[in-house]
Design a protein around this motif. Structure first.
Motif, PDB file in Angstrom:
ATOM      1  N   GLY A 134       0.788  -1.225   0.000  1.00 34.09           N
ATOM      2  CA  GLY A 134       0.000   0.000   0.000  1.00 34.09           C
ATOM      3  C   GLY A 134       0.821   1.277   0.000  1.00 34.09           C
ATOM      4  N   MET A 135       2.147   1.153  -0.096  1.00 35.20           N
ATOM      5  CA  MET A 135       3.055   2.288   0.063  1.00 35.20           C
ATOM      6  C   MET A 135       3.321   2.991  -1.264  1.00 35.20           C
ATOM      7  N   GLY A 136       2.443   3.913  -1.630  1.00 39.07           N
ATOM      8  CA  GLY A 136       2.684   4.729  -2.802  1.00 39.07           C
ATOM      9  C   GLY A 136       3.718   5.803  -2.522  1.00 39.07           C
ATOM     10  N   LEU A 137       4.042   6.568  -3.548  1.00 38.56           N
ATOM     11  CA  LEU A 137       5.040   7.629  -3.402  1.00 38.56           C
ATOM     12  C   LEU A 137       4.612   8.649  -2.355  1.00 38.56           C
ATOM     13  N   ASN A 138       3.320   8.950  -2.255  1.00 36.50           N
ATOM     14  CA  ASN A 138       2.871   9.949  -1.280  1.00 36.50           C
ATOM     15  C   ASN A 138       2.944   9.451   0.158  1.00 36.50           C
ATOM     16  N   GLN A 139       2.819   8.149   0.373  1.00 42.01           N
ATOM     17  CA  GLN A 139       3.023   7.623   1.727  1.00 42.01           C
ATOM     18  C   GLN A 139       4.472   7.858   2.156  1.00 42.01           C
ATOM     19  N   VAL A 140       5.397   7.661   1.224  1.00 44.81           N
ATOM     20  CA  VAL A 140       6.816   7.904   1.508  1.00 44.81           C
ATOM     21  C   VAL A 140       7.051   9.399   1.707  1.00 44.81           C
ATOM     22  N   ASN A 141       6.508  10.202   0.796  1.00 45.84           N
ATOM     23  CA  ASN A 141       6.719  11.644   0.849  1.00 45.84           C
ATOM     24  C   ASN A 141       6.128  12.254   2.123  1.00 45.84           C
ATOM     25  N   LEU A 142       4.927  11.812   2.515  1.00 47.53           N
ATOM     26  CA  LEU A 142       4.314  12.311   3.741  1.00 47.53           C
ATOM     27  C   LEU A 142       5.203  12.042   4.943  1.00 47.53           C
ATOM     28  N   THR A 143       5.756  10.859   5.008  1.00 47.44           N
ATOM     29  CA  THR A 143       6.618  10.506   6.138  1.00 47.44           C
ATOM     30  C   THR A 143       7.841  11.409   6.196  1.00 47.44           C
ATOM     31  N   GLU A 144       8.436  11.690   5.053  1.00 45.99           N
ATOM     32  CA  GLU A 144       9.626  12.541   5.013  1.00 45.99           C
ATOM     33  C   GLU A 144       9.281  14.003   5.321  1.00 45.99           C
ATOM     34  N   ILE A 145       8.143  14.473   4.834  1.00 44.03           N
ATOM     35  CA  ILE A 145       7.696  15.842   5.136  1.00 44.03           C
ATOM     36  C   ILE A 145       7.381  15.979   6.619  1.00 44.03           C
ATOM     37  N   HIS A 146       6.684  14.994   7.166  1.00 47.64           N
ATOM     38  CA  HIS A 146       6.312  15.022   8.583  1.00 47.64           C
ATOM     39  C   HIS A 146       7.561  15.060   9.470  1.00 47.64           C
TER      40      HIS A 146
END
Length: 470
Positions: free
Chosen positions: A34-46
């Motif tokens: 379920g890990m799309g690019l935005n799941q990764v990006n959200l984690t890095e932004i957070h």
């Protein structure tokens, strides 16, 4: 002139085509379900926002030098399920949704990259943060026409003869797909030479780490998955613990190398529930396993290939829902997953018959930050008070259902409010057709610098390790 031409040809062969002269001895295949690019990006932004930075704080695998992306449709649908998605990543062929390791008719089995590694004499490990018989791990060792054939899937561990399995437990170890009682899988595993170990301590105390091992949770009731990372205590079994154990076991008494598939399975579950804070912690939990793998790579950089990807994206996650200012740091106020928040609300209802609105509001403040750390507007306050009235006063049983959960309506509503205040939007509670990110480092990793289909990924791994998928 001929000598000069020969020299230039040899130079080009060695430096332009390194894949022909090197071979991946150790293969790590990490799949964030379920890990799309935005799941990764959200984690890095957070992570960056918590450090007061308007940027990103990278995960270990996003710093890998080779990056691509993959389409994820199945043979039957534009949006894949985990059965077809896992099968594509395992065998390099499309199938229809719901099928495990077989063609779309559910009659022709396909060989996975894990079996190809085993054929070459490598040890093989399959590990996950959910049940060992779940769709993604199953795609690497089983061949069944229906992903819900849990008993039949689990039984194929025996014929696989793979060396290490790890996860929470098995969903149906004593019941067949047609709901008939069957011999327990665990004695069958033991008879086939597997040592079934429950918990970190059991693995630590086991003297022969090179044995064929099945490592599971200590809690026999938690068959479906390890606890969400946001809910875990130090004593709980974690994906990183299973990863460390798998590497230790596979490396022992082994001259031929190994193949290890690692699934972060509950990223998908959190996204099905549209729970952004829990999603972030699941991605970080997956990253902790990736950090262990990367440490291994640094010791064997010329013999190791790491590929990190996803079977699909879940939820249609959007970062930013109107304002140009992101406020994902507000998500840090959530201290429990959607499931545990539901339990806390249920406990309040059960233990305090006359619980007031202030009692519920204090509970929400403690566990989500709403009202004390996150301002709640008048409309949201009215919605929450209405849900309180129906649930605590009128005693209506309201729930919010997603694929892996049936949450208390107040919990789902509270998390939805916090998500929106934290700049998060969701398209649905199900999978999407978004591209899956692909990150790679090591021998053969240069093959992943492009757009590809998910079926290309195991084929490229096979090339890097000189394995036969045919």
């Amino acid at each position: 002139m001929k000598k000069r031409f020969l020299f230039l040809f040899l130079f080009a062969f060695i430096y332009v085509f390194p894949a022909f002269s090197q071979e991946a001895k150790y293969i790590f295949y990490l799949i964030g379900d379920g890990m799309g690019l935005n799941q990764v990006n959200l984690t890095e932004i957070h992570r960056a926002e918590l450090q007061q930075k308007n940027s990103t704080v990278p995960l270990v695998f996003t710093q890998f030098p080779h990056v691509g992306f993959a389409s994820t449709h199945s043979q039957s649908n534009g949006v894949t399920d985990s059965g077809a998605g896992g099968t594509a990543l395992a065998v390099g062929k499309k199938t229809k949704n719901g099928v495990i390791g077989m063609d779309s008719t559910g009659t022709v089995p396909h060989k996975s990259i894990a079996y190809a590694a085993k054929e070459k004499g490598k040890k093989v490990g399959i590990i996950t943060s959910v049940s060992i018989d779940h769709a993604t791990p199953a795609s690497f060792y089983a061949h069944q026409p229906d992903r819900d054939m849990y008993y039949e899937i689990g039984k194929e561990i025996i014929s696989s003869n793979f060396d290490f399995f790890g996860g929470s437990n098995f969903l149906k170890p004593e019941t067949t797909f047609d709901k008939q009682p069957a011999p327990s899988l665990f004695p069958l595993f033991e008879k086939a030479g597997y040592k079934v170990l429950k918990g970190k301590e059991a693995y630590t105390q086991h003297p022969r780490k090179s044995d064929k091992i099945i490592l599971m949770n200590t809690d026999g009731t938690a068959r479906d998955a390890l606890k969400y990372a946001i809910d875990q205590k130090p004593s709980d079994l974690k994906l990183a613990d299973i990863t460390a154990a798998a590497i230790q076991s596979l490396e022992q008494n082994n001259k031929n190398g190994f193949f290890l598939m690692v699934e972060g399975g509950k990223i998908d579950w959190a996204c099905h529930a549209n729970d952004a804070a829990t999603t972030i912690q699941e991605v970080l939990d997956f990253n902790s396993a990736a950090e262990l793998v990367y440490e291994f790579y640094k010791k064997h950089p010329k013999e190791t290939l790491i590929v990190v990807t996803a079977d699909h994206e879940t939820g249609g996650l959007g970062i930013g829902n109107g304002s140009s200012t992101l406020k994902t740091k507000l998500l840090a106020n959530q201290k429990l997953s959607h499931a545990e928040l539901s339990n806390e609300i249920g406990n309040l209802r059960k233990n305090k018959a006359n619980a007031t609105w202030d009692d519920l509001k204090n509970l929400l403040s403690t566990h989500t930050g709403l009202y004390n750390q996150v301002k709640v507007n008048a409309d949201d306050d009215k919605s929450l008070q209405g849900a309180y009235q129906r649930s605590f006063v009128d005693h209506q049983n309201e729930t919010a259902k997603s694929l892996y959960a049936s949450d208390d309506k107040i919990a789902a509503l509270s998390i939805a409010i916090l998500n929106r205040m934290g700049s998060i939007a969701w398209a649905s509670n199900n999978h999407s057709a978004a591209y899956a990110p692909v990150y790679a480092i090591g021998t053969g990793a240069e093959q992943f610098n492009q757009k590809m289909d998910n079926t290309d990924i195991p084929k490229k791994i096979a090339i890097a390790a000189k394995l036969s998928l045919d």
